[in-house]
Design an enzyme around this catalytic site. Structure first.
Site, mmCIF file in Angstrom:
data_model
loop_
_atom_site.group_PDB
_atom_site.id
_atom_site.type_symbol
_atom_site.label_atom_id
_atom_site.label_comp_id
_atom_site.label_asym_id
_atom_site.label_seq_id
_atom_site.Cartn_x
_atom_site.Cartn_y
_atom_site.Cartn_z
ATOM 1 N N HIS A 66 0.802 -1.220 0.000
ATOM 2 C CA HIS A 66 0.000 0.000 0.000
ATOM 3 C C HIS A 66 0.835 1.269 0.000
ATOM 4 O O HIS A 66 1.941 1.286 0.516
ATOM 5 C CB HIS A 66 -0.871 0.060 1.265
ATOM 6 C CG HIS A 66 -1.705 -1.148 1.477
ATOM 7 N ND1 HIS A 66 -1.835 -1.718 2.711
ATOM 8 C CD2 HIS A 66 -2.430 -1.905 0.633
ATOM 9 C CE1 HIS A 66 -2.636 -2.782 2.620
ATOM 10 N NE2 HIS A 66 -3.002 -2.902 1.370
ATOM 11 N N TYR A 141 2.257 2.174 13.036
ATOM 12 C CA TYR A 141 2.540 3.016 11.871
ATOM 13 C C TYR A 141 2.404 4.473 12.287
ATOM 14 O O TYR A 141 1.372 4.865 12.801
ATOM 15 C CB TYR A 141 1.489 2.811 10.783
ATOM 16 C CG TYR A 141 1.466 1.520 10.050
ATOM 17 C CD1 TYR A 141 1.813 1.475 8.704
ATOM 18 C CD2 TYR A 141 1.045 0.347 10.656
ATOM 19 C CE1 TYR A 141 1.750 0.292 7.991
ATOM 20 C CE2 TYR A 141 0.984 -0.836 9.954
ATOM 21 C CZ TYR A 141 1.331 -0.862 8.627
ATOM 22 O OH TYR A 141 1.271 -2.022 7.916
#
Length: 187
Positions: A66, A141
């Site tokens: 992604h 993240y």
């Protein structure tokens, strides 16, 4: 923090060194001064505006690859990521999808786990994915841009042009990830 360059420009492995004593440990995860070296001259310092936690329950789970693309062809992608494994062990992969990059279409992988406390910095325009090597994995993240569904992009994990040798058979791949385009879409 030690910053280790990889074969993909801007993709950096970060080794953190915990301070350990009888109480446990203390680790600096990010520091604006040290991470400033990752930003090209003349660009603003990294500012993480969104933090996400990914949890995968089963070994072999594959997520990715992604990235957030730019809003238009004249604007470069803006989302960088700093990724750290908090639990378990993952095989972490980055693929350069930046047109004109000398490493376009190349991938780089490293193993992240909670014990070694390594991180990876993913620059804008580089796709990211991972495969869990054990059950019950968590990744933290930090993002320099908020998620925008309209800018969601990526590339197929099993694209034969990439030929990524995932360590395990892919498990639990989402329909979204199966619908991602192949590398040719970025040429």
């Amino acid at each position: 923090m030690k910053l280790i360059a990889t074969p993909i420009a801007g993709l950096v492995e970060i080794v953190t060194e915990p301070r350990v004593d009888v109480r446990g440990s203390f680790t600096r995860i990010s520091c604006v001064d040290e991470l400033a070296t990752l930003v090209p001259a003349g660009e603003p310092l990294l500012c993480f505006v969104q933090v996400n936690l990914s949890r995968s329950l089963q070994r072999g789970t594959l997520r990715g690859l992604h990235l957030q693309r730019s809003a238009d062809a004249a604007t470069p992608p803006r989302e960088a990521k700093l990724i750290r494994c908090l639990r378990g062990v993952v095989w972490d992969v980055a693929v350069d999808l930046r047109p004109g990059s000398p490493s376009f279409g190349r991938w780089h992988a490293l193993e992240l786990d909670a014990q070694q406390q390594r991180q990876v910095f993913i620059p804008p325009g580089v796709a990211h994915g991972f495969q869990t090597l054990v059950d019950d994995c968590e990744l933290l993240y930090q993002h320099t841009a908020a998620y925008a569904a309209a800018l969601d992009a990526g590339v197929r994990y099993d694209d034969p042009q990439l030929a990524i040798p995932w360590p395990l058979p892919a498990q639990h791949v989402s329909a979204r990830d199966l619908a991602l385009p192949r590398l040719d879409a970025y040429r």
